[in-house]
Design a protein around this motif. Structure first.
Motif, PDB file in Angstrom:
ATOM      1  N   THR A 500      15.088  -8.398  -6.403  1.00 12.05           N
ATOM      2  CA  THR A 500      15.135  -8.038  -8.192  1.00 12.05           C
ATOM      3  C   THR A 500      13.938  -7.518  -7.517  1.00 12.05           C
ATOM      4  O   THR A 500      12.755  -7.003  -9.215  1.00 12.05           O
ATOM      5  N   GLY A 501      12.555  -8.185  -7.314  1.00  6.28           N
ATOM      6  CA  GLY A 501      11.204  -7.978  -6.882  1.00  6.28           C
ATOM      7  C   GLY A 501      10.444  -9.235  -7.596  1.00  6.28           C
ATOM      8  O   GLY A 501      11.249 -10.760  -7.710  1.00  6.28           O
ATOM      9  N   ARG A 502       8.897  -9.099  -7.479  1.00  7.64           N
ATOM     10  CA  ARG A 502       8.519 -10.407  -8.124  1.00  7.64           C
ATOM     11  C   ARG A 502       8.577 -11.278  -9.533  1.00  7.64           C
ATOM     12  O   ARG A 502       8.479 -10.795 -10.465  1.00  7.64           O
ATOM     13  N   VAL A 503       8.377 -12.650  -9.247  1.00 11.41           N
ATOM     14  CA  VAL A 503       8.499 -13.885 -10.210  1.00 11.41           C
ATOM     15  C   VAL A 503       7.074 -14.025 -10.147  1.00 11.41           C
ATOM     16  O   VAL A 503       6.876 -14.560 -11.467  1.00 11.41           O
ATOM     17  N   ASP A 504       6.067 -13.986  -9.837  1.00 12.59           N
ATOM     18  CA  ASP A 504       4.220 -14.271 -10.265  1.00 12.59           C
ATOM     19  C   ASP A 504       3.788 -12.954 -10.138  1.00 12.59           C
ATOM     20  O   ASP A 504       4.190 -12.082 -11.341  1.00 12.59           O
ATOM     21  N   ASP A 505       2.325 -13.195 -10.423  1.00  6.99           N
ATOM     22  CA  ASP A 505       1.529 -12.251 -10.628  1.00  6.99           C
ATOM     23  C   ASP A 505       0.824 -11.291  -9.639  1.00  6.99           C
ATOM     24  O   ASP A 505      -0.166 -10.836  -9.661  1.00  6.99           O
ATOM     25  N   VAL A 506       2.059 -10.745  -8.971  1.00  9.19           N
ATOM     26  CA  VAL A 506       1.206  -9.958  -7.635  1.00  9.19           C
ATOM     27  C   VAL A 506       2.308  -8.270  -7.906  1.00  9.19           C
ATOM     28  O   VAL A 506       3.613  -8.993  -8.438  1.00  9.19           O
ATOM     29  N   ILE A 507       1.797  -7.753  -8.034  1.00  8.75           N
ATOM     30  CA  ILE A 507       2.353  -6.193  -8.105  1.00  8.75           C
ATOM     31  C   ILE A 507       2.133  -5.493  -7.318  1.00  8.75           C
ATOM     32  O   ILE A 507       1.568  -5.673  -6.432  1.00  8.75           O
ATOM     33  N   ILE A 508       3.537  -4.799  -6.718  1.00 17.57           N
ATOM     34  CA  ILE A 508       3.569  -4.016  -5.426  1.00 17.57           C
ATOM     35  C   ILE A 508       3.067  -2.766  -5.758  1.00 17.57           C
ATOM     36  O   ILE A 508       4.503  -1.723  -6.915  1.00 17.57           O
ATOM     37  N   VAL A 509       2.253  -2.413  -5.826  1.00 17.71           N
ATOM     38  CA  VAL A 509       1.763  -0.609  -6.675  1.00 17.71           C
ATOM     39  C   VAL A 509       2.179   0.222  -5.038  1.00 17.71           C
ATOM     40  O   VAL A 509       1.215  -0.146  -3.520  1.00 17.71           O
ATOM     41  N   SER A 510       2.689   0.901  -4.874  1.00 12.45           N
ATOM     42  CA  SER A 510       2.878   1.752  -3.877  1.00 12.45           C
ATOM     43  C   SER A 510       2.923   0.438  -2.570  1.00 12.45           C
ATOM     44  O   SER A 510       3.005   0.811  -1.407  1.00 12.45           O
ATOM     45  N   GLY A 511       3.992   0.184  -2.568  1.00 12.16           N
ATOM     46  CA  GLY A 511       4.260  -1.204  -1.265  1.00 12.16           C
ATOM     47  C   GLY A 511       3.183  -2.214  -1.144  1.00 12.16           C
ATOM     48  O   GLY A 511       3.189  -2.657  -0.240  1.00 12.16           O
ATOM     49  N   HIS A 512       1.599  -2.108  -1.360  1.00  9.45           N
ATOM     50  CA  HIS A 512       0.685  -3.154  -1.266  1.00  9.45           C
ATOM     51  C   HIS A 512       0.560  -4.005  -2.086  1.00  9.45           C
ATOM     52  O   HIS A 512       1.108  -3.734  -3.941  1.00  9.45           O
ATOM     53  N   ASN A 513       1.086  -5.117  -1.704  1.00 12.28           N
ATOM     54  CA  ASN A 513       0.724  -6.365  -3.065  1.00 12.28           C
ATOM     55  C   ASN A 513      -1.240  -6.460  -3.758  1.00 12.28           C
ATOM     56  O   ASN A 513      -1.660  -7.042  -2.714  1.00 12.28           O
ATOM     57  N   LEU A 514      -0.321  -6.367  -5.200  1.00 15.61           N
ATOM     58  CA  LEU A 514      -1.898  -6.657  -5.391  1.00 15.61           C
ATOM     59  C   LEU A 514      -1.515  -8.301  -6.287  1.00 15.61           C
ATOM     60  O   LEU A 514      -1.151  -7.882  -7.476  1.00 15.61           O
TER      61      LEU A 514
END
Ligand code: WTA
Length: 635
Positions: A500-514
């Motif tokens: 379902t996606g990250r549960v922390d403060d990492v955001i995946i933008v265009s497949g890149h973890n930020l």
């Protein structure tokens, strides 16, 4: 792969059960029957989940390049190992055979030796997607140096931070790189980075664009003349199973990037076995993974997995939209690609263009198509399945991470029935569990939990470079005795997993973890900014985009908002890279904070998603009135 090939669902369950019941026997047999070793192991695995200590194939000796290259020479010397497809379609493709790969890697490994690189030294590789990138990684592995590939889209600051963290001695780069219509001045970026990276003694420069660059005497050398003078055979060092093969940086939710360390034997066994089975690779197939080698997907499935299997792997220098939106399909047709592995963001960006861009090409060589990097939404899944896979290619949605080394949850093509948006079943040897916030295992289905893995597998990262405590704290503490992925997931009634996606403060933008922290640090560097918070919000093509809430010092002083927005994004670009730029910036007079001073990101996320009134419990905030104000003025 001579054993444990998965050819039917029944067999999958049989192999899976065995792998869980007798993991040592299972991974021991795979290692035994498929690789070349100088010396076998004393123990298949020894581990401690609390201390996050893992030793696979303890005391075995090997060299991964013997397995990627040398052992194929007798029967496959003239087979193409790497197809290089340049950015510009007018430029001829290159076909590098295993014999040629052996020579290139040997020559480069000799150059590295001549430059004083020794076993255990770190070498940074900052290159576009050209064959020298593959040669560089393998040349390091040949002599036991540890490669640290840094994505060539990162800024000089990001590059310098990574070089410093692992104290790289040497950098391999190029004069420049092509990406679509743009030319990137890579050497200039390296020069700037090195003003802050004193550990680097030598820079080897590949000629790619013929751009005019500065060569610093005593430090920089053109690579080609050195290669021309080198021997084209090279002794492969004897490497211990647990000697590091590479470091690869990934974003964390806080602070500086994490240098994930992968070691040699376990990573080799895991990437080879997953590659063979997840893509159903057969002799003479052409495999194409579109990921840049700056990310783990490129490490494991453009380079190591395919070469360990004696496969033909395609390296593509360009982008999906250059010169037209047909480029991917044109390349598949041109090279008769059989397995195609890409990211949902690429699919979504192509699906929004006219259907003729894909329909005009012959994609009938395709047998398996794959997805990785972020959840694939239903619409993208169907478009990919219908128009690229022509409804006849199994679509494998593969879930894994830099930390897992290779694919850990995925359908097996022609074996596991696929279900849109579900990564489906665990790979043999992988025991996923879902945990709730109270640290109880979620036994029921259809409930989202924290996705953990209970037992180690050979590809698991061993540590964070010189920060083992951070490794323990990040992955092995929240749910004691288990590896915690940082992702949420649910399980359906047949046991399929949906991420379902990250549960922390990492955001995946265009497949890149930020990670949000470094982006906020960059914003806060602006002299007008008092503080800031960055969250993600859903974006049609990128999956997520970034929304920044920025508090200014002395509000009245900063009237030119548009200029401020530009400057803030420029700072982010300089500090991290253009991929981390904010799509929206809202200037606010304060951020919602708890009594302990923590920003309540949950609320900001809701606002960024367009929510206007339902913010849940905000009574713990010191400044609840700010929520109304921010939401009223949201973008
Ligand atoms: C996400 C990339 C949903 C996930 C291999 C993970 C996915 C992060 C999938 C790791 C997938 C990767 N479905 N989400 N099939 N694959 N992810 O380290 O959030 O660059 O934690 O490794 O990507 O990204 P990384």
């Amino acid at each position: 792969m001579n054993n444990y090939s998965i050819n039917s669902l029944e067999q999958y369950f049989k192999i899976y059960r065995k792998s869980i019941r007798k993991p040592k026997k299972f991974w021991g047999e795979i290692a035994e029957n498929n690789f070349t070793w100088y010396q076998k192991w004393d123990k298949v695995v020894e581990f401690d989940m609390q201390k996050a200590e893992f030793e696979w194939y303890k005391n075995a000796k090997l060299n991964i390049t013997k397995n990627c290259i040398d052992r194929h020479l007798a029967n496959k010397g003239d087979k193409t190992a790497i197809i290089f497809e340049p950015n510009n379609p007018e430029e001829p493709s290159k076909y590098i055979t295993y014999n040629e790969l052996y020579k290139e890697v040997s020559a480069l490994s000799n150059v590295l030796r001549d430059q004083g690189v020794k076993k255990g030294d770190r070498v940074c590789i900052y290159l576009p997607m050209i064959p020298e990138l593959a040669y560089g990684m393998l040349a390091c592995a040949r002599i036991g140096a540890i490669h640290s590939v840094v994505f060539a889209g990162f800024s000089s600051n990001a590059l310098s931070t990574r070089i410093n963290d692992s104290e790289c001695k040497l950098v391999i780069t190029s004069d420049g790189g092509y990406r679509g219509a743009k030319t990137i001045n890579l050497k200039g970026i390296v020069d700037e980075a090195l003003t802050k990276s004193p550990s680097v003694e030598r820079v080897l420069v590949v000629k790619r664009t013929d751009a005019e660059i500065d060569m610093q005497s005593g430090r920089d050398l053109w690579l080609q003349p050195l290669i021309d003078e080198s021997e084209t055979t090279s002794k492969a060092e004897i490497i211990d199973a647990e000697d590091p093969l590479f470091i690869l940086y990934t974003s964390g939710s806080t602070g500086k990037p994490k240098g994930m360390v992968h070691t040699t034997a376990g990573y080799m066994v895991f990437t080879a076995y997953t590659f063979k089975n997840v893509f159903n690779y057969n002799t003479d197939d052409v495999f194409w993974c579109t990921a840049d080698i700056g990310w783990v997907t490129g490490h494991s499935y453009t380079i190591y997995g395919p070469l360990l299997n004696g496969a033909t792997t395609l390296m593509f220098e360009g982008t999906p939209s250059y010169p037209t939106y047909s480029r991917f399909w044109e390349v598949i047709q041109k090279h008769k690609v059989n397995q195609f592995y890409t990211a949902p963001t690429a699919i979504r960006s192509l699906a929004k263009e006219r259907i003729e861009f894909v329909q005009n090409f012959k994609l009938d060589t395709l047998k398996v198509i794959g997805s990785v990097g972020e959840p694939i939404n239903e619409e993208a899944w169907h478009w990919y399945n219908d128009h690229v896979g022509n409804k006849k290619c199994p679509l494998v949605d593969t879930w894994w991470q830099t930390e897992t080394g290779g694919i850990v949850i995925s359908a097996i093509p022609f074996v596991t029935p696929t279900k849109p948006t579900y990564a489906s079943l665990p790979f043999p040897g992988i025991k996923p569990v879902l945990m709730d916030e109270l640290r109880n295992e979620i036994e029921v289905n259809q409930k989202i939990g924290n996705l953990c893995i209970e037992y180690p597998w050979p590809g698991i990262a061993r540590t964070i470079w010189r920060d083992h405590q951070r490794y323990i704290d990040t992955y092995f503490t929240k749910f004691p005795g288990k590896y915690f992925s940082g992702d949420g997931a649910l399980r359906d009634e047949v046991g399929y997993y949906r991420i379902t996606g990250r549960v922390d403060d990492v955001i995946i933008v265009s497949g890149h973890n930020l990670g949000t922290a470094p982006i906020e640090d960059a914003i806060n560097e602006h002299q007008a900014v008092a503080e800031s918070a960055v969250v993600g919000f859903p974006h049609d093509i990128k999956g997520n985009a970034l929304y920044g809430f920025v508090v200014l010092k002395e509000v009245g002083l900063w009237r030119d908002r548009n200029n401020l927005i530009k400057e803030i994004n420029q700072l982010i670009s300089d500090q991290i890279g253009p991929i981390a730029k904010l799509a929206k910036i809202q200037f606010v007079t304060g951020l919602p904070k708890t009594r302990s001073g923590k920003i309540m990101r949950r609320i900001l996320r809701k606002i960024a998603e367009g929510e206007k009134s339902e913010f849940g419990d905000i009574t713990t905030l010191v400044n609840p009135e700010i929520v109304e104000e921010i939401s009223r003025e949201s973008l």
